[in-house]
Design an enzyme around this catalytic site. Structure first.
Site, PDB file in Angstrom:
ATOM      1  N   SER A   1      43.209  43.310  36.378  1.00 20.84           N
ATOM      2  CA  SER A   1      44.473  43.446  35.665  1.00 20.84           C
ATOM      3  C   SER A   1      44.433  44.610  34.677  1.00 20.84           C
ATOM      4  O   SER A   1      44.221  45.755  35.081  1.00 20.84           O
ATOM      5  CB  SER A   1      44.806  42.111  34.971  1.00 20.84           C
ATOM      6  OG  SER A   1      46.142  42.059  34.570  1.00 20.84           O
TER       7      SER A   1
ATOM      8  N   ASP B   1      50.794  37.752  43.861  1.00 20.87           N
ATOM      9  CA  ASP B   1      50.540  38.078  42.458  1.00 20.87           C
ATOM     10  C   ASP B   1      51.882  38.144  41.724  1.00 20.87           C
ATOM     11  O   ASP B   1      52.701  39.023  41.987  1.00 20.87           O
ATOM     12  CB  ASP B   1      49.808  39.418  42.356  1.00 20.87           C
ATOM     13  CG  ASP B   1      49.267  39.702  40.970  1.00 20.87           C
ATOM     14  OD1 ASP B   1      49.942  39.363  39.990  1.00 20.87           O
ATOM     15  OD2 ASP B   1      48.169  40.276  40.874  1.00 20.87           O
TER      16      ASP B   1
ATOM     17  N   HIS C   1      47.469  36.146  40.923  1.00 17.36           N
ATOM     18  CA  HIS C   1      46.883  37.152  40.041  1.00 17.36           C
ATOM     19  C   HIS C   1      45.477  36.755  39.619  1.00 17.36           C
ATOM     20  O   HIS C   1      44.557  37.588  39.620  1.00 17.36           O
ATOM     21  CB  HIS C   1      47.774  37.330  38.808  1.00 17.36           C
ATOM     22  CG  HIS C   1      47.362  38.437  37.910  1.00 17.36           C
ATOM     23  ND1 HIS C   1      47.349  39.760  38.301  1.00 17.36           N
ATOM     24  CD2 HIS C   1      46.940  38.434  36.609  1.00 17.36           C
ATOM     25  CE1 HIS C   1      46.949  40.528  37.303  1.00 17.36           C
ATOM     26  NE2 HIS C   1      46.683  39.740  36.263  1.00 17.36           N
TER      27      HIS C   1
END
Length: 276
Positions: A97, A227, A256
């Site tokens: 991320s 995601d 995610h």
């Protein structure tokens, strides 16, 4: 465990496990978490003989709660301070991320010999926010909403995110883990509100296009197709197109936070890429 002091006097906390002569694998966490988010992967790579390192980004986890520096250039400089202090060479840098953006910025600027490979997992590059140049991005109002929720009730916001979209626990039939939700909340609340607030701009509005173009080492781009935080179509495929030596690995239907929900799937793939 230890702390490296950066040029502006900020202490960056890190964990460093395993043989000092083994190849280093460095883990970069997402927002608003800490190096603890990588416990599963660190133990996995440790068992396979690697030296594993994870730091807490400034203002996150156990690192100092600095007044400034909450943007990607400083994040990358902080990583460089850690890798220099530990003299890490031929390291593999794995970022999730926001940590994937940090990896892209650091690797593009790293000293020769420091980096062997990189992995971007559910990562924010090339750029998240919607613009004329990035029509598939998320509207700025989404990130304004993040900021408003953080200011209004950070503690509740840090329950709602992991209980909902981060791990896909809002999907029908999802196997919800209260422990995972609580651990996300714990990591988030350990950090500084100001750092987390400003980091939203860093992860959503930073353009990593030129960073990706400059990276010469092999890069694995791994992303779940479900995601809900960093939408697949506007991230992973676009990043691979910009990389000189990139490979796309898609995970159908995974969220995610798939490194936590599906480590038995992700970890062997990460190891295989590192060993190639």
């Amino acid at each position: 465990m230890g702390t490296v002091t950066t040029q502006d006097g900020t202490g960056i906390f890190y964990k460093d496990w395993g043989p000092r002569d083994a190849q280093p694998v460095v883990f970069h966490h997402g927002w608003p978490l800490s190096g603890d988010d990588w416990d599963n992967q660190m133990l996995f790579f440790l068992e396979h003989g690697y030296r594993v390192i994870a730091h807490d980004r400034r203002g996150h986890g156990r690192s100092d709660q600095s007044a400034g520096g909450h943007e990607m250039d400083t994040y990358a400089a902080d990583v460089a301070a850690v890798t220099d202090a530990l003299d890490l060479r031929d390291a593999v840098h794995i970022g999730h991320s926001t940590g994937g953006g940090e990896v892209a910025r650091y690797v593009a600027r790293a000293k020769p010999g420091r980096v062997a490979k990189a992995v971007l997992v559910g990562a924010v590059p090339p750029i998240m926010v919607k613009s004329d140049a990035n029509p598939g991005g998320l509207p700025i109002e989404v990130f304004d909403g993040f900021r408003a929720s953080l200011v209004a009730n950070r503690a509740q916001f840090y329950v709602d995110v992991p209980a909902g979209p981060f791990y896909g626990f809002n999907r029908p039939g999802a196997q919800v883990s209260q422990g995972v939700i609580d651990n996300w909340w714990r990591q988030g609340m350990t950090g500084a509100a100001n750092a987390h607030y400003h980091c939203i701009k860093a992860f959503s509005e930073t353009d990593f296009t030129e960073d990706l173009k400059q990276i010469e080492v092999p890069v694995l781009v791994a992303h779940g197709t479900d995601d809900q935080i960093v939408p697949y179509e506007d991230s992973a495929p676009l990043s691979v197109e910009l990389l000189r030596n990139g490979r796309l690995q898609s995970y159908e239907g995974l969220p995610h936070g798939m490194l936590t929900t599906h480590p038995e799937v992700l970890n062997p793939d990460l190891l295989a890429f590192v060993k190639e």
